[in-house]
Design a protein around this motif. Structure first.
Motif, short mmCIF file in Angstrom:
data_model
loop_
_atom_site.label_atom_id
_atom_site.label_comp_id
_atom_site.label_asym_id
_atom_site.label_seq_id
_atom_site.Cartn_x
_atom_site.Cartn_y
_atom_site.Cartn_z
N UNK A 134 26.24 71.28 65.99
CA UNK A 134 27.05 71.14 64.81
C UNK A 134 27.27 69.79 64.54
N UNK A 135 27.62 68.90 65.28
CA UNK A 135 27.41 67.47 65.22
C UNK A 135 26.63 66.95 64.39
N UNK A 136 25.18 67.28 64.87
CA UNK A 136 23.97 66.66 64.17
C UNK A 136 23.83 67.09 62.70
N UNK A 137 24.20 68.34 62.59
CA UNK A 137 23.98 69.13 61.25
C UNK A 137 24.98 68.63 60.27
N UNK A 138 26.05 68.09 60.75
CA UNK A 138 27.02 67.62 59.80
C UNK A 138 26.50 66.19 59.17
N UNK A 139 25.14 65.71 59.33
CA UNK A 139 24.69 64.54 58.84
C UNK A 139 24.13 65.04 57.76
N UNK A 140 24.52 64.19 56.41
CA UNK A 140 24.22 64.66 55.07
C UNK A 140 22.58 64.53 54.80
N UNK A 141 22.34 63.66 55.41
CA UNK A 141 20.63 63.58 55.27
C UNK A 141 19.77 64.83 56.03
N UNK A 142 20.32 64.93 56.79
CA UNK A 142 19.54 66.21 57.72
C UNK A 142 19.77 67.60 56.87
N UNK A 143 21.22 67.57 56.25
CA UNK A 143 21.35 68.80 55.60
C UNK A 143 20.52 68.77 54.19
N UNK A 144 20.25 67.58 53.51
CA UNK A 144 19.54 67.31 52.53
C UNK A 144 18.09 67.76 52.65
N UNK A 145 17.32 67.43 53.81
CA UNK A 145 15.78 67.66 53.73
C UNK A 145 16.13 69.42 54.19
#
Length: 540
Positions: free
Chosen positions: A241-252
């Motif tokens: 959950x912490x990692x997936x809050x990163x906006x660039x990771x969500x973007x790709x």
């Protein structure tokens, strides 16, 4: 299509080097895995039970994703989290109905398929929809609805059909994204190229504790469990959950479909089958492995066939894109023999050459060679975790290599590469991550004596792990000095963007000078071209 062949888990290497138990006792404990699904704690913490979602709650905070594309379908993914940094995502224990739809236009007016699934606490309120009946080689858009909330719209793409003629494919591969080591600007750059598919080759999360100040992220907005090493299912869920809050990771993830496989840090550093890093008793580690792999499945867009059964998992699978390329996605953790020589960088010796040792296991080895033999594709790819090539250094006159990569499994490597050559496999390419640096090497079955070059290996650097890096550091120079088969090396952060055609493979190594800020820009460091029908490279 992925094979449905089940791995042969009856063939197990001797796992005695780190924990000093007998082979008989080890084989007894491997049977524990089958019963782990009923062990208390495997399904997560049932104590946190907030009320059901209400109108106005944002549930799609972790984004949307798609993955494992085939000619007629793709997996759609999301995970509901009202309060993503709280245990259980603030979702409680109640099941939540989730509507999904996939359309041929971004405005979602021309809906091709729709349906409804239920997200449960047992699966971390994750959703995996295996949509079928789609058109081959077509762009689609998708979204979800739940409890009055609507997700972002994601883009995906199906694979070309069977043996259809395909002239080009654009794909990227990445690995190793330690959250505390820096920002994910590489994914923003990757998304701007909108590749047809992205391969993530492992270390999606890191299980080790995160500094209280968030490291390079300079924030204390983290789950409470971030300050300790992941051990339980809820710990691993928190970390994703912490990692997936990163906006660039969500973007790709909402830009391109992913094909994902785990390496070690999704569970424990350098784990090998039933052997942990630090001497945890085997039954306890099997439970931990089951929890780590379950969290990996919950948080990645993979099919139900990859759902763990206790501590066992079938992660290796195969993807074809018309007649142009076939990717063999390997699992080099679950079935491997223990690392030789104490898992230290050492010289190769009788232990590393032992023919009984394996990095992929007997069943996966057969599956790989059988698939390569009948491929018929222009390009044949092994997509996996650790380098096949010897990346040697000389220390006090001794040639040393890593025991965690294929260099520590010499006979296993020779069986596969010699087997591929005997079967006349065309254009063999290995794509890997793990080593936090870019390295382009010749593929050979052995590097300590003359042997033919049978393919090319493209090792991609990390997204963030290891910090900024340099164009050439001490290790890069040492590798190039002791490893004449290396054709290119670089130690900055980034990823590899590939443009595949019938007559050539172009691998663009894109790197950042710094990952200290989210706005860091990437640039082309090298363009490596592999011509059709020749295991050679040209570096510009």
């Amino acid at each position: 299509m992925p094979s449905t062949e089940l791995p042969d888990i009856s063939v197990g290497p001797d796992k005695t080097l780190r924990i000093g138990m007998t082979r008989r006792r080890f084989l007894t404990w491997t049977g524990v895995a089958a019963g782990l699904a009923v062990v208390p704690g495997l399904l997560g913490d049932a104590t946190a039970a907030p009320g059901p979602p209400r109108a106005g709650d944002r549930l799609f905070t972790l984004g949307v994703a798609s993955g494992d594309p085939v000619a007629d379908g793709v997996v759609l993914w999301t995970r509901l989290a009202r309060s993503p940094l709280e245990r259980g995502g603030g979702m409680g224990m109640a099941p939540i109905g989730v509507d999904w739809e996939i359309a041929t236009d971004e405005a979602m007016r021309r809906v091709a398929r729709r349906g409804r699934v239920v997200a449960t606490a047992e699966s971390g309120h994750s959703v995996h929809v295996d949509v079928r009946g789609l058109d081959a080689a077509r762009e689609y858009f998708f979204r979800f609805r739940a409890a009055g909330d609507i997700s972002e719209v994601g883009r995906t793409r199906t694979a070309p059909a069977g043996r259809s003629s395909v002239n080009a494919l654009t794909f990227a591969f990445a690995s190793c994204q330690s959250w505390a080591d820096g920002h994910y600007g590489a994914y923003a750059d990757m998304a701007s190229h909108a590749p047809d598919v992205v391969f993530h080759l492992g270390d999606y999360i890191y299980e080790k504790p995160i500094p209280g100040n968030g490291g390079r992220r300079a924030t204390s907005a983290m789950p409470a469990s971030a300050l300790r090493e992941c051990m339980t299912l809820d710990d691993y869920r928190d970390r994703y959950a912490l990692y997936k809050l990163d906006p660039h990771l969500r973007l790709i993830h909402r830009t391109s479909p992913f094909i994902t496989v785990f390496d070690d840090h999704e569970v424990d550093n350098n784990w090998a089958a039933s052997i942990p890093e630090d001497g945890m008793p085997v039954p306890a580690f099997l439970l931990r492995r089951a929890q780590g792999l379950r969290a990996w499945w919950e948080n990645t867009p993979v099919r139900a066939a990859q759902h763990p059964r206790g501590a066992d998992i079938r992660a290796y699978r195969r993807f074809g894109f018309g007649n142009l390329v076939e990717f063999n996605v390997l699992d080099t953790r679950t079935f491997r023999s223990d690392q030789a020589n104490g898992d230290n960088d050492t010289a190769q010796n009788a232990v590393t050459a032992d023919p009984r040792r394996t990095i992929v296991g007997a069943a996966q080895e057969r599956w790989l060679l059988d698939g390569l033999a009948r491929s018929g594709h222009r390009w044949n790819v092994m997509a996996h975790q650790t380098t096949i090539a010897d990346l040697a250094r000389v220390d006090n006159g001794v040639r040393e290599v890593s025991m965690d990569g294929w260099s520590g499994y010499e006979a296993s490597r020779a069986r596969i590469l010699d087997g591929a050559q005997e079967r006349g496999v065309r254009n063999l390419v290995s794509i890997v991550g793990d080593i936090h640096r870019n390295v382009v090497s010749e593929l050979r079955s052995t590097y300590t004596r003359e042997s033919p070059t049978v393919g090319v290996e493209l090792a991609g650097t990390s997204i963030s792990s290891g910090g900024d890096g340099q164009d050439s550091d001490t290790s890069d120079r040492a590798l190039k000095t002791a490893s004449p088969h290396i054709r290119f090396g670089n130690a900055q952060r980034g990823y590899v963007l590939n443009r595949l055609r019938r007559d050539r493979w172009e691998a663009e190594f894109r790197v950042a000078d710094s990952i200290a800020t989210p706005s860091a820009r990437l640039h082309r460091r090298a363009l490596v071209t592999i011509p059709d029908s020749s295991p050679a490279v040209d570096v510009v």
